[in-house]
Design a protein around this motif. Structure first.
Motif, PDB file in Angstrom:
ATOM      1  N   LEU A  83       0.950  -1.287   0.034  1.00 15.58           N
ATOM      2  CA  LEU A  83       0.339  -0.048   0.069  1.00 15.58           C
ATOM      3  C   LEU A  83       0.746   1.156  -0.113  1.00 15.58           C
ATOM      4  O   LEU A  83       0.345   2.210  -0.322  1.00 15.58           O
ATOM      5  N   ASP A  84       2.317   0.987   0.274  1.00 20.10           N
ATOM      6  CA  ASP A  84       3.064   2.188   0.236  1.00 20.10           C
ATOM      7  C   ASP A  84       3.603   2.414  -1.249  1.00 20.10           C
ATOM      8  O   ASP A  84       4.317   3.392  -1.574  1.00 20.10           O
ATOM      9  N   LYS A  85       3.195   1.443  -2.016  1.00 22.23           N
ATOM     10  CA  LYS A  85       3.578   1.522  -3.478  1.00 22.23           C
ATOM     11  C   LYS A  85       2.759   2.039  -4.697  1.00 22.23           C
ATOM     12  O   LYS A  85       2.901   2.082  -5.802  1.00 22.23           O
ATOM     13  N   VAL A  86       1.565   2.748  -3.980  1.00 18.44           N
ATOM     14  CA  VAL A  86       0.607   3.388  -4.600  1.00 18.44           C
ATOM     15  C   VAL A  86       0.694   4.898  -4.209  1.00 18.44           C
ATOM     16  O   VAL A  86       1.100   5.017  -3.136  1.00 18.44           O
ATOM     17  N   SER A  87       0.081   5.897  -4.983  1.00 16.77           N
ATOM     18  CA  SER A  87       0.156   7.074  -4.616  1.00 16.77           C
ATOM     19  C   SER A  87      -1.117   7.278  -3.597  1.00 16.77           C
ATOM     20  O   SER A  87      -2.069   6.932  -3.519  1.00 16.77           O
ATOM     21  N   HIS A  88      -0.398   8.003  -2.556  1.00 13.46           N
ATOM     22  CA  HIS A  88      -1.444   8.346  -1.323  1.00 13.46           C
ATOM     23  C   HIS A  88      -0.703   9.250  -0.464  1.00 13.46           C
ATOM     24  O   HIS A  88       0.401   9.715  -0.310  1.00 13.46           O
ATOM     25  N   ARG A  89      -1.814   9.626   0.498  1.00 12.89           N
ATOM     26  CA  ARG A  89      -1.574  10.460   1.551  1.00 12.89           C
ATOM     27  C   ARG A  89      -1.085   9.819   2.889  1.00 12.89           C
ATOM     28  O   ARG A  89      -1.338   8.482   2.606  1.00 12.89           O
ATOM     29  N   LYS A 104      -0.179  17.497   6.194  1.00 12.39           N
ATOM     30  CA  LYS A 104       0.186  18.375   5.439  1.00 12.39           C
ATOM     31  C   LYS A 104       0.645  17.821   4.055  1.00 12.39           C
ATOM     32  O   LYS A 104       1.180  16.952   3.853  1.00 12.39           O
ATOM     33  N   GLY A 105       0.624  18.813   2.952  1.00 13.97           N
ATOM     34  CA  GLY A 105       0.900  18.512   1.790  1.00 13.97           C
ATOM     35  C   GLY A 105      -0.032  17.362   0.964  1.00 13.97           C
ATOM     36  O   GLY A 105      -0.948  17.140   1.414  1.00 13.97           O
ATOM     37  N   GLY A 106       0.459  17.117  -0.313  1.00  9.78           N
ATOM     38  CA  GLY A 106      -0.335  16.025  -0.938  1.00  9.78           C
ATOM     39  C   GLY A 106       0.066  14.517  -1.016  1.00  9.78           C
ATOM     40  O   GLY A 106       0.297  13.996   0.019  1.00  9.78           O
ATOM     41  N   TYR A 107       0.140  13.865  -1.996  1.00 11.21           N
ATOM     42  CA  TYR A 107       0.294  12.549  -2.313  1.00 11.21           C
ATOM     43  C   TYR A 107       1.956  12.302  -2.060  1.00 11.21           C
ATOM     44  O   TYR A 107       2.708  13.091  -2.583  1.00 11.21           O
ATOM     45  N   THR A 108       2.034  11.097  -1.432  1.00  8.28           N
ATOM     46  CA  THR A 108       3.387  10.607  -1.716  1.00  8.28           C
ATOM     47  C   THR A 108       3.271   9.378  -3.123  1.00  8.28           C
ATOM     48  O   THR A 108       2.410   8.624  -2.880  1.00  8.28           O
ATOM     49  N   ARG A 109       4.260   9.621  -3.967  1.00  4.22           N
ATOM     50  CA  ARG A 109       4.240   8.612  -4.999  1.00  4.22           C
ATOM     51  C   ARG A 109       5.821   8.301  -5.083  1.00  4.22           C
ATOM     52  O   ARG A 109       6.754   8.852  -5.824  1.00  4.22           O
ATOM     53  N   ASN A 110       5.852   6.966  -4.653  1.00  2.07           N
ATOM     54  CA  ASN A 110       7.230   6.298  -4.821  1.00  2.07           C
ATOM     55  C   ASN A 110       7.398   5.185  -5.822  1.00  2.07           C
ATOM     56  O   ASN A 110       8.776   5.084  -6.217  1.00  2.07           O
ATOM     57  N   TYR A 111       6.503   4.814  -6.412  1.00  3.00           N
ATOM     58  CA  TYR A 111       6.480   3.716  -7.212  1.00  3.00           C
ATOM     59  C   TYR A 111       5.700   4.140  -8.941  1.00  3.00           C
ATOM     60  O   TYR A 111       4.734   4.918  -9.009  1.00  3.00           O
ATOM     61  N   GLN A 112       6.347   3.735  -9.904  1.00  2.69           N
ATOM     62  CA  GLN A 112       5.651   3.910 -11.235  1.00  2.69           C
ATOM     63  C   GLN A 112       5.676   2.362 -11.825  1.00  2.69           C
ATOM     64  O   GLN A 112       6.794   1.648 -11.739  1.00  2.69           O
ATOM     65  N   GLU A 125      16.241  -3.170 -12.216  1.00  2.00           N
ATOM     66  CA  GLU A 125      15.361  -4.324 -11.507  1.00  2.00           C
ATOM     67  C   GLU A 125      13.981  -3.797 -11.365  1.00  2.00           C
ATOM     68  O   GLU A 125      13.687  -2.637 -10.959  1.00  2.00           O
ATOM     69  N   ALA A 126      13.001  -4.681 -11.880  1.00  2.00           N
ATOM     70  CA  ALA A 126      11.673  -4.405 -11.852  1.00  2.00           C
ATOM     71  C   ALA A 126      11.027  -5.177 -10.500  1.00  2.00           C
ATOM     72  O   ALA A 126      11.583  -6.365 -10.379  1.00  2.00           O
ATOM     73  N   ASP A 127      10.305  -4.546  -9.974  1.00  2.36           N
ATOM     74  CA  ASP A 127       9.635  -5.130  -8.750  1.00  2.36           C
ATOM     75  C   ASP A 127       8.164  -5.605  -9.403  1.00  2.36           C
ATOM     76  O   ASP A 127       7.405  -4.735  -9.945  1.00  2.36           O
ATOM     77  N   CYS A 128       8.046  -6.818  -9.385  1.00  6.06           N
ATOM     78  CA  CYS A 128       6.832  -7.557  -9.880  1.00  6.06           C
ATOM     79  C   CYS A 128       5.779  -7.807  -8.965  1.00  6.06           C
ATOM     80  O   CYS A 128       6.135  -8.645  -8.202  1.00  6.06           O
ATOM     81  N   THR A 130       0.777  -9.378 -14.548  1.00  8.91           N
ATOM     82  CA  THR A 130       1.583  -9.104 -13.616  1.00  8.91           C
ATOM     83  C   THR A 130       2.190  -7.630 -13.815  1.00  8.91           C
ATOM     84  O   THR A 130       2.394  -7.239 -14.979  1.00  8.91           O
ATOM     85  N   LEU A 131       2.382  -6.809 -12.976  1.00  8.81           N
ATOM     86  CA  LEU A 131       2.637  -5.318 -12.958  1.00  8.81           C
ATOM     87  C   LEU A 131       4.199  -5.212 -12.631  1.00  8.81           C
ATOM     88  O   LEU A 131       4.594  -5.827 -11.529  1.00  8.81           O
ATOM     89  N   LEU A 132       4.842  -4.569 -13.772  1.00 14.01           N
ATOM     90  CA  LEU A 132       6.362  -4.483 -13.517  1.00 14.01           C
ATOM     91  C   LEU A 132       6.601  -2.888 -12.966  1.00 14.01           C
ATOM     92  O   LEU A 132       5.983  -2.142 -13.657  1.00 14.01           O
ATOM     93  N   ARG A 133       7.244  -2.742 -11.962  1.00 14.61           N
ATOM     94  CA  ARG A 133       7.327  -1.562 -11.221  1.00 14.61           C
ATOM     95  C   ARG A 133       8.783  -1.310 -11.074  1.00 14.61           C
ATOM     96  O   ARG A 133       9.440  -2.119 -10.860  1.00 14.61           O
ATOM     97  N   LYS A 134       9.168   0.094 -10.803  1.00 19.79           N
ATOM     98  CA  LYS A 134      10.197   0.501 -10.387  1.00 19.79           C
ATOM     99  C   LYS A 134      10.022   1.770  -9.343  1.00 19.79           C
ATOM    100  O   LYS A 134       8.981   2.602  -9.438  1.00 19.79           O
ATOM    101  N   LYS A 135      11.088   1.769  -8.556  1.00 27.09           N
ATOM    102  CA  LYS A 135      11.038   2.942  -7.456  1.00 27.09           C
ATOM    103  C   LYS A 135      11.274   4.304  -8.332  1.00 27.09           C
ATOM    104  O   LYS A 135      12.312   4.479  -8.915  1.00 27.09           O
ATOM    105  N   ALA A 136      10.214   5.276  -7.928  1.00 27.26           N
ATOM    106  CA  ALA A 136      10.612   6.601  -8.859  1.00 27.26           C
ATOM    107  C   ALA A 136      11.723   7.441  -8.180  1.00 27.26           C
ATOM    108  O   ALA A 136      12.023   7.282  -7.152  1.00 27.26           O
TER     109      ALA A 136
END
Length: 398
Positions: free
Chosen positions: A287-293, A310-318, A344-347, A392-398
């Motif tokens: 749940l920390d790998k999606v955009s969220h407050r 304070k502030g807006g979204y945290t976006r750590n992965y794409q 390296e992809a986080d799958c 399957t979703l392949l992601r990387k840390k932004a």
């Protein structure tokens, strides 16, 4: 076991919810729904329902705006068409709309929207007597209050509550702030979310001079609520009598729908098999790998539980790619964001624990080696020794 109910803003997001484990989805038609930002469903509603039903997933249609008099005459036809398409329930908040639904499509169950602000068992019982099969409780209730409602309502009245997503600073989403500031009516699905804006103070004798009212660096967001996250408390929700866990987010991306649905599916399955054990860390970390407050538990553990942040979204992965299939040691991909060999992809598979894959031997559809993947929706393949689930979703840390 409780139902997992996921948002579906369009066909892509509906398929994501189904693939990653939803028991039911809720979606809007081309009118009468509380979200105008998503594409929603028009002529493709029947296709959406057929797809969901083919995979054993139910479909609930949102009809939860407060309709004005000039719209009422269109409502029966809208509901009858949705019923003909096979939707499994209407989500309704207005008493007049409830009456019309029972006349226009009496065979379709009615769920009472959180917009109705149900906070006590007397109100829940009245809606039950009027024909509702489910109540979606106000978000401002504690677990103890939900337990009381469960104990004092008929056992066949289902109780649905939100477990994850954005929280509205206004009671049960009934807000006029957007209308006042932008002319966009939140009660008709068109909220501009001014509660998320950064505010400063203006003194009337000094027009144009904006004075900070900050308690910390970065400004003051006096109305900006935490996001809700109850993934570590699902057994407590069930014990309180909740029968449907609802994820907020029809305006969110297909990636968001996939990851959050998958995390809650994994948590619910784990809780069923290991009721006394804590949720594994990897599920919560998803749940920390999606955009969220910043996350909180809302009002479930008391009235002081919901905080502003304070502030807006945290976006750590794409998302960099989506797996389409696997053939003879190669993973077939459709590109979403730019990536390179050696990364390296986080799958994340639709069902199962995430794993890592190093991007090696990147090729285009013709088998030519490529040094980068910069083109959205480009078809590619990489070396991969083991089969991978489609979707399957392949992601990387932004």
């Amino acid at each position: 076991m409780a139902e997992l109910l996921s948002p579906a803003g369009d066909m892509e997001r509906l398929k994501s919810a189904v693939l990653f484990g939803a028991d039911a989805v809720y979606l809007g038609g081309n009118s009468f729904g509380m979200r105008t930002a998503p594409k929603n469903f028009g002529d493709d509603l029947r296709e959406a329902v057929e797809y969901a039903h083919a995979h054993g997933v139910q479909v609930y249609l949102t009809c939860n705006i407060l309709p004005h008099s000039d719209e009422i005459q269109r409502l029966p036809g809208f509901l009858q068409n949705a019923a003909d398409c096979g939707v499994d329930a209407f989500i309704i908040s207005d008493l007049g709309a409830l009456t019309i639904a029972k006349q226009a499509a009496p065979q379709v169950p009615v769920h009472i929207s959180t917009q109705a602000g149900i906070v006590n068992y007397a109100t829940a019982n009245v809606f039950y007597e009027m024909g509702a099969s489910r109540v979606i409780l106000a978000r401002e209730l504690s677990l103890e209050e939900i337990s009381t409602i469960r104990a004092k309502t008929p056992s066949d009245l289902e109780i649905e509550t939100f477990v994850h997503g954005s929280m509205c600073v206004s009671f049960s989403g009934r807000c006029l702030l957007s209308s006042y500031l932008t002319g966009r009516d939140a009660n008709r699905g068109d909220c501009a979310q001014p509660c998320r804006w950064k505010y400063r103070l203006v003194e009337e004798n000094r027009p144009g001079e904006f004075l900070p009212i900050e308690e910390q660096d970065g400004g003051t967001y006096i109305l900006n609520a935490e996001d809700l996250c109850m993934i570590e408390h699902l057994s407590q929700l069930e014990q309180a009598g909740v029968t449907s866990f609802k994820i907020e987010g029809r305006a969110k991306s297909a990636y968001y729908t996939s990851v959050v649905t998958g995390a809650y599916r994994a948590a619910m399955d784990f809780t069923r098999d290991h009721p006394e054990d804590p949720i594994p860390a990897w599920i919560v970390e998803e749940l920390d790998k999606v955009s969220h407050r910043p996350y909180g538990t809302g009002f479930y553990f008391g009235q002081a539980g919901q905080e502003t942040v304070k502030g807006g979204y945290t976006r750590n992965y794409q998302v960099i790619a989506v797996a389409e299939g696997w053939e003879e040691g190669r993973l077939l991909l459709t590109q979403r964001n730019r990536f390179f060999p050696g990364e390296e992809a986080d799958c994340l598979p639709p069902r199962g624990k995430p794993f890592f894959l190093t991007i090696e031997d990147l090729q285009d559809e013709e088998g030519n080696a490529v040094e980068a993947a910069p083109h959205p929706m480009q078809r590619l393949s990489v070396r991969c020794e083991h089969p991978v689930q489609p979707g399957t979703l392949l992601r990387k840390k932004a």
